[in-house]
Design an enzyme around this catalytic site. Sequence first.
Site, PDB file in Angstrom:
ATOM      1  N   LYS A  83       0.850  -1.204   0.000  1.00 38.92           N
ATOM      2  CA  LYS A  83       0.000   0.000   0.000  1.00 38.92           C
ATOM      3  C   LYS A  83       0.877   1.242   0.000  1.00 38.92           C
ATOM      4  O   LYS A  83       2.029   1.217   0.426  1.00 38.92           O
ATOM      5  CB  LYS A  83      -0.946   0.034   1.209  1.00 38.92           C
ATOM      6  CG  LYS A  83      -0.285  -0.005   2.592  1.00 38.92           C
ATOM      7  CD  LYS A  83       0.047   1.343   3.199  1.00 38.92           C
ATOM      8  CE  LYS A  83       0.558   1.210   4.632  1.00 38.92           C
ATOM      9  NZ  LYS A  83       1.240   2.370   5.167  1.00 38.92           N
ATOM     10  N   GLY A  92       6.806   0.806   5.766  1.00 39.17           N
ATOM     11  CA  GLY A  92       5.703   1.748   5.538  1.00 39.17           C
ATOM     12  C   GLY A  92       4.838   1.358   4.353  1.00 39.17           C
ATOM     13  O   GLY A  92       3.954   2.107   3.939  1.00 39.17           O
ATOM     14  N   GLY A 145       3.166  -1.664   4.259  1.00 37.65           N
ATOM     15  CA  GLY A 145       2.070  -2.539   4.730  1.00 37.65           C
ATOM     16  C   GLY A 145       2.200  -3.992   4.328  1.00 37.65           C
ATOM     17  O   GLY A 145       1.202  -4.714   4.332  1.00 37.65           O
ATOM     18  N   SER A 185       0.926  -6.548   6.904  1.00 35.58           N
ATOM     19  CA  SER A 185      -0.531  -6.445   7.059  1.00 35.58           C
ATOM     20  C   SER A 185      -1.243  -7.056   5.861  1.00 35.58           C
ATOM     21  O   SER A 185      -2.266  -7.729   6.000  1.00 35.58           O
ATOM     22  CB  SER A 185      -0.949  -4.977   7.189  1.00 35.58           C
ATOM     23  OG  SER A 185      -0.302  -4.382   8.279  1.00 35.58           O
ATOM     24  N   ASP A 215      -3.473  -1.684   9.796  1.00 39.37           N
ATOM     25  CA  ASP A 215      -3.554  -1.580   8.343  1.00 39.37           C
ATOM     26  C   ASP A 215      -4.275  -2.758   7.693  1.00 39.37           C
ATOM     27  O   ASP A 215      -4.565  -2.722   6.491  1.00 39.37           O
ATOM     28  CB  ASP A 215      -2.142  -1.514   7.727  1.00 39.37           C
ATOM     29  CG  ASP A 215      -1.507  -0.137   7.878  1.00 39.37           C
ATOM     30  OD1 ASP A 215      -2.251   0.841   8.067  1.00 39.37           O
ATOM     31  OD2 ASP A 215      -0.267  -0.052   7.802  1.00 39.37           O
TER      32      ASP A 215
HETATM   33  O1  C5P Z   1      -1.815  -1.650  14.770  1.00 39.69           O
HETATM   34  P1  C5P Z   1      -0.362  -1.829  14.534  1.00 39.69           P
HETATM   35  O2  C5P Z   1       0.190  -3.048  15.230  1.00 39.69           O
HETATM   36  O3  C5P Z   1       0.012  -1.800  13.106  1.00 39.69           O
HETATM   37  O4  C5P Z   1       0.336  -0.579  15.181  1.00 39.69           O
HETATM   38  C1  C5P Z   1       1.679  -0.553  15.578  1.00 39.69           C
HETATM   39  C2  C5P Z   1       1.828   0.552  16.615  1.00 39.69           C
HETATM   40  O5  C5P Z   1       1.666   1.826  15.988  1.00 39.69           O
HETATM   41  C3  C5P Z   1       0.790   0.499  17.690  1.00 39.69           C
HETATM   42  O6  C5P Z   1       1.244  -0.270  18.775  1.00 39.69           O
HETATM   43  C4  C5P Z   1       0.628   1.937  18.076  1.00 39.69           C
HETATM   44  O7  C5P Z   1       1.635   2.279  19.012  1.00 39.69           O
HETATM   45  C5  C5P Z   1       0.913   2.698  16.805  1.00 39.69           C
HETATM   46  N1  C5P Z   1      -0.294   3.116  16.083  1.00 39.69           N
HETATM   47  C6  C5P Z   1      -0.996   4.215  16.528  1.00 39.69           C
HETATM   48  N2  C5P Z   1      -2.129   4.610  15.866  1.00 39.69           N
HETATM   49  C7  C5P Z   1      -2.547   3.962  14.767  1.00 39.69           C
HETATM   50  C8  C5P Z   1      -1.828   2.842  14.284  1.00 39.69           C
HETATM   51  C9  C5P Z   1      -0.710   2.455  14.964  1.00 39.69           C
HETATM   52  O8  C5P Z   1      -0.621   4.830  17.540  1.00 39.69           O
HETATM   53  N3  C5P Z   1      -3.642   4.378  14.124  1.00 39.69           N
END
Ligand code: C5P
Length: 401
Positions: A23, A139, A141, A144, A177
């Site tokens: 992405k 970055g 994705g 994901s 993501d």
């Molecule tokens: O959800 P994911 O595991 O991809 O997110 C990784 C980290 O990025 C989370 O633990 C959080 O600290 C931060 N994050 C966030 N806000 C988001 C997505 C991710 O603060 N919308």
Amino acid sequence: MAEPAMAEPGHEPDRIVREAPAKLNLTLAVIRRRADGYHALHSVMVPLSLADTVTVSLARVSAPPSQKGLGDSTAEFDSTARLDSLAISGFEVSGVGQNLVLRAIVRARAAVSETWPSAPALPPPLAAELVKRIPIASGLGGGSSDAASALDAALEAWDATLSIDRALAVAMALGSDVPFFLASGAARISGRGEFVDPLPDLKGRQPAVLLVTPRVAVSTREVFEAFSRGVRPIHPEAAQDVSERLAADMAAGLRGVALLGRAAELATSNDLLPASVAVVPTLLPFRIALARLLALPVGQSGSGPTCWTLYSSLTAARKAARVVEKAIQAGMLPDIGHGPPFVVATTILTRPAASPADRATSPADDNRGHRVPRGGDNVAVSEPESPTNGSVGESAEQDER
Ligand code: C5P
């Protein structure tokens, strides 16, 4: 469900093959920190032709016999999960056990087992293969997308389905993501990532994208933490304005060529840029040198470190890729990673042309080659920020901006 008369790509009887696209965040506005620690976002995201490949088949081992109900058989669930396997090729990925493909299969099994017709037996172990072409922690994705593809392929391997709400709950548990990749197409992303409003493909010729990824893994969590500490753009609302305008214009039928004309404002409309540089300071001189070399605005996807530039054709993007590769060889770009940057020319991926099956509305016919309903109206995940959207774990938010 009837077996297809013959094997089709992506639907071989024994091996379920899914392309897992990368992405690109064309925009990324961070609206505020939420009470649950995540950040509310507004982003326009598009899938790219650059893709990993996830293949899933039933493992050639017999699942442990199940005599008991699931409620008291965590050990049994774990022993089935231990028989899932994953073979990775392509980009080096550390820690197969932690890979999101295996985690997606385990979570899909848990979700499916609630309605599994052969209960108390569990959905059987799976053998997965992952060909990594998307650099990790970049970055883009990739992890994901692999997870979304693995979830979808696992359901097909088990001949199971999940409602979109259940699939989204599984997706959110895997990462912010992941819901985007269930929707297969350009989308406006809001909330923590759970609200995916599909946008139409850009009209006319799709812009090509040059990706340059320094070989430094950037932790998304650390970047958001830096943002929380106050490392933010000087103009706090600018990225959100650009992002909302882009989403509205794409909804109204923006042409690909018009996107090129916005490259400069898109390139600066990522609220995580200063925070990424705070985490990996060498990203700044690298991006500046790249922009000078290409004489074009250079943006960043997500929390980085991938840099992007837009081109009117794949030919032009490939030419630019050669320029970058030569510059790397000549030492004209800062040497900031563990080896030369990953450089690739790719395109924005459009949705497949609608087939009669795509227009089917009955749940039985609505898989379109996928077990998780995808695209179009299927993943119009209601209104962002609505209190009724609690099904995927939205908690009350607190504006800390
Ligand atoms: O959800 P994911 O595991 O991809 O997110 C990784 C980290 O990025 C989370 O633990 C959080 O600290 C931060 N994050 C966030 N806000 C988001 C997505 C991710 O603060 N919308």
